[in-house]
Scaffold this active site. Sequence first.
Site, PDB file in Angstrom:
ATOM      1  N   ASP A  45      22.374 -15.068 -14.586  1.00  0.00           N
ATOM      2  CA  ASP A  45      20.986 -15.205 -14.144  1.00  0.00           C
ATOM      3  C   ASP A  45      20.110 -15.489 -15.365  1.00  0.00           C
ATOM      4  O   ASP A  45      20.441 -15.110 -16.486  1.00  0.00           O
ATOM      5  CB  ASP A  45      20.550 -13.904 -13.460  1.00  0.00           C
ATOM      6  CG  ASP A  45      19.229 -14.027 -12.724  1.00  0.00           C
ATOM      7  OD1 ASP A  45      19.249 -14.130 -11.489  1.00  0.00           O
ATOM      8  OD2 ASP A  45      18.169 -13.992 -13.383  1.00  0.00           O
ATOM      9  N   TYR A  75      15.616 -19.879  -7.295  1.00  0.00           N
ATOM     10  CA  TYR A  75      14.374 -20.052  -6.532  1.00  0.00           C
ATOM     11  C   TYR A  75      14.002 -21.509  -6.275  1.00  0.00           C
ATOM     12  O   TYR A  75      12.969 -21.774  -5.677  1.00  0.00           O
ATOM     13  CB  TYR A  75      13.244 -19.302  -7.253  1.00  0.00           C
ATOM     14  CG  TYR A  75      13.652 -17.878  -7.519  1.00  0.00           C
ATOM     15  CD1 TYR A  75      13.688 -16.943  -6.487  1.00  0.00           C
ATOM     16  CD2 TYR A  75      14.101 -17.477  -8.777  1.00  0.00           C
ATOM     17  CE1 TYR A  75      14.114 -15.642  -6.709  1.00  0.00           C
ATOM     18  CE2 TYR A  75      14.532 -16.179  -9.004  1.00  0.00           C
ATOM     19  CZ  TYR A  75      14.547 -15.270  -7.960  1.00  0.00           C
ATOM     20  OH  TYR A  75      15.001 -13.994  -8.174  1.00  0.00           O
ATOM     21  N   HIS A 129      18.378  -6.029 -11.687  1.00  0.00           N
ATOM     22  CA  HIS A 129      17.244  -5.412 -12.385  1.00  0.00           C
ATOM     23  C   HIS A 129      17.039  -3.950 -11.981  1.00  0.00           C
ATOM     24  O   HIS A 129      16.366  -3.204 -12.703  1.00  0.00           O
ATOM     25  CB  HIS A 129      15.946  -6.177 -12.087  1.00  0.00           C
ATOM     26  CG  HIS A 129      15.937  -7.580 -12.588  1.00  0.00           C
ATOM     27  ND1 HIS A 129      16.194  -7.921 -13.894  1.00  0.00           N
ATOM     28  CD2 HIS A 129      15.711  -8.763 -11.935  1.00  0.00           C
ATOM     29  CE1 HIS A 129      16.121  -9.237 -14.034  1.00  0.00           C
ATOM     30  NE2 HIS A 129      15.837  -9.769 -12.865  1.00  0.00           N
ATOM     31  N   ASP A 164       1.344 -12.224  -2.556  1.00  0.00           N
ATOM     32  CA  ASP A 164       1.669 -11.731  -3.901  1.00  0.00           C
ATOM     33  C   ASP A 164       2.279 -12.900  -4.669  1.00  0.00           C
ATOM     34  O   ASP A 164       3.434 -13.273  -4.440  1.00  0.00           O
ATOM     35  CB  ASP A 164       2.654 -10.566  -3.832  1.00  0.00           C
ATOM     36  CG  ASP A 164       2.959  -9.977  -5.210  1.00  0.00           C
ATOM     37  OD1 ASP A 164       2.759 -10.665  -6.222  1.00  0.00           O
ATOM     38  OD2 ASP A 164       3.413  -8.815  -5.265  1.00  0.00           O
ATOM     39  N   HIS A 180      17.249 -14.251 -16.017  1.00  0.00           N
ATOM     40  CA  HIS A 180      16.564 -13.028 -16.446  1.00  0.00           C
ATOM     41  C   HIS A 180      17.591 -11.997 -16.927  1.00  0.00           C
ATOM     42  O   HIS A 180      18.693 -11.917 -16.387  1.00  0.00           O
ATOM     43  CB  HIS A 180      15.766 -12.403 -15.294  1.00  0.00           C
ATOM     44  CG  HIS A 180      14.699 -13.289 -14.738  1.00  0.00           C
ATOM     45  ND1 HIS A 180      14.930 -14.161 -13.697  1.00  0.00           N
ATOM     46  CD2 HIS A 180      13.386 -13.421 -15.071  1.00  0.00           C
ATOM     47  CE1 HIS A 180      13.801 -14.799 -13.402  1.00  0.00           C
ATOM     48  NE2 HIS A 180      12.859 -14.379 -14.231  1.00  0.00           N
ATOM     49  N   ASP A 223      18.853 -19.194 -11.056  1.00  0.00           N
ATOM     50  CA  ASP A 223      17.581 -19.568 -11.653  1.00  0.00           C
ATOM     51  C   ASP A 223      17.795 -20.056 -13.083  1.00  0.00           C
ATOM     52  O   ASP A 223      16.861 -20.502 -13.750  1.00  0.00           O
ATOM     53  CB  ASP A 223      16.569 -18.422 -11.619  1.00  0.00           C
ATOM     54  CG  ASP A 223      17.162 -17.087 -12.004  1.00  0.00           C
ATOM     55  OD1 ASP A 223      18.338 -17.042 -12.436  1.00  0.00           O
ATOM     56  OD2 ASP A 223      16.466 -16.062 -11.861  1.00  0.00           O
TER      57      ASP A 223
END
Length: 490
Positions: A174, A307, A137, A22, A176, A267
């Site tokens: 983060d 990451y 999230h 994925d 995001h 990240d």
Amino acid sequence: MASGTALIYDEEMTSHKLLWNDPICDIEVPERLSTSYGQLQFYHLVERCVHVPAREGTEEEILLVHSSEHLEVAKSTQKMGEEELKRVSGNYDAFFFHPNTYRCARLAVGATLQLVDSVMLGKVCNGMALVRPPGHHSQRNAANGFCLFNNVAIAAEYAKLKYGLQRILIVDWDVHHGQGTQYIFEEDPSVLYFSWHRYEHQEFWPSLKESDYDAVGLGKGKGFNINLPWNKVGMGNSDYLAAFFHVLLPMAFEFDPELVLVSSGYDSGIGDPEGQMNATPEVFAHLTHFLMQLANGKLCVILEGGYHLKSLSESVCMTVKTLLRDPIPQVTGEMAPCLSAIESIQNVRAAHKPYWKWLMYEGACYVFLSSMGIWGFTFVLNSFSLLLKDADRSDFFSAVLGFILPVAYSYQPNLIVIAVGPNRSIGISGISLLFGLLQGLAESRILAVIETLALVLCRYSNASAWLFRITEQLFLHFKNKIESSLPNKC
């Protein structure tokens, strides 16, 4: 008084892994934990921390923010084969299940709550929990973006319930947007949620309108949801510091939290393929240091994303070093934020101005500065001290956050001199805060000259000359120490 820094890590959380191909999920790997922990060992930080064992979060604790339906789906995956796991994972946006995912997610929740307990019970001052899967999230009824249970949101509800807290600050750095956390608390004035995130005018995941600066909360929660969208990549140290100086810290000090929780995603650091930002690991030391000035130092840092393994592990180490009160390294690079960052900051301040008193002082003390020479710096500070002579508490803190810190970080001094007069309306707490915020600079070399009322009464005629001589001698002492530590130059 509490002392020590907790570190929570359980190798079992590395057993959560992707079993099929994925390209969206393949960056969320077990090495994110093991590499970070290994780097902490390399710097001999693990043995300096207080080891706190992880435990499984209970179903009752998970249900503080999640639905029973969501919990049951997660439980059901423990005995599934690969094909069935793949099918169930497909029901969610960017998430994968492994037979051990439910167990790992419960450990992540439990580790976070163990950290909260350790801090709130005074066993440690602060701490960090290295956990997987991440959480910010995940929503009440859905896994999302690599997250199954919302670790930090559960921790906030747990702290309110167990310790009766009424004001909790969640800082999500983060890259995001933690939309799950926002949804959970957007009507709750007891939780102040701050998130900066790559947004690019709604082009970057999760691509939500409610991730923009004008999403300030709902109902009684209006003003308690702070979104700072980055509308371009490449944001660096100066942009992150400006966001703290001009957005987060003014609101956070006015909110006066009893506990600070960090959704600590790295990240947002340099080299990360998701964030594509340029902030170096050192800046996370400074961000951590600022947050340590809140809530009497009660600070819990919980891992989210990150990451690029090198950038992630170095940033984790910088955070832990700061929690341990090691000297804070100098940030590097241009100290003036970019125009896109300034625009985002101004938009957020305008959207929140109706809700926060400190934002009303922006006309007097709200500046962005690039590097300047020593004489310019000295002149600005001398002139500014006259402006603050009769300042009240709000003026003082607005000046510190909106002017003094940006100037000081622009200049990057080797020594800080603070003169405190006898007629000070800001009080001991204000002086302590000023010292605390500036300790991130000059390797904590701070010279304080405190003029007491007794000194003024007894030696009024020559008090200024006396103070000057003392200051001069101390300054020369620090100057000699600094110069002796610098490399020889031709």
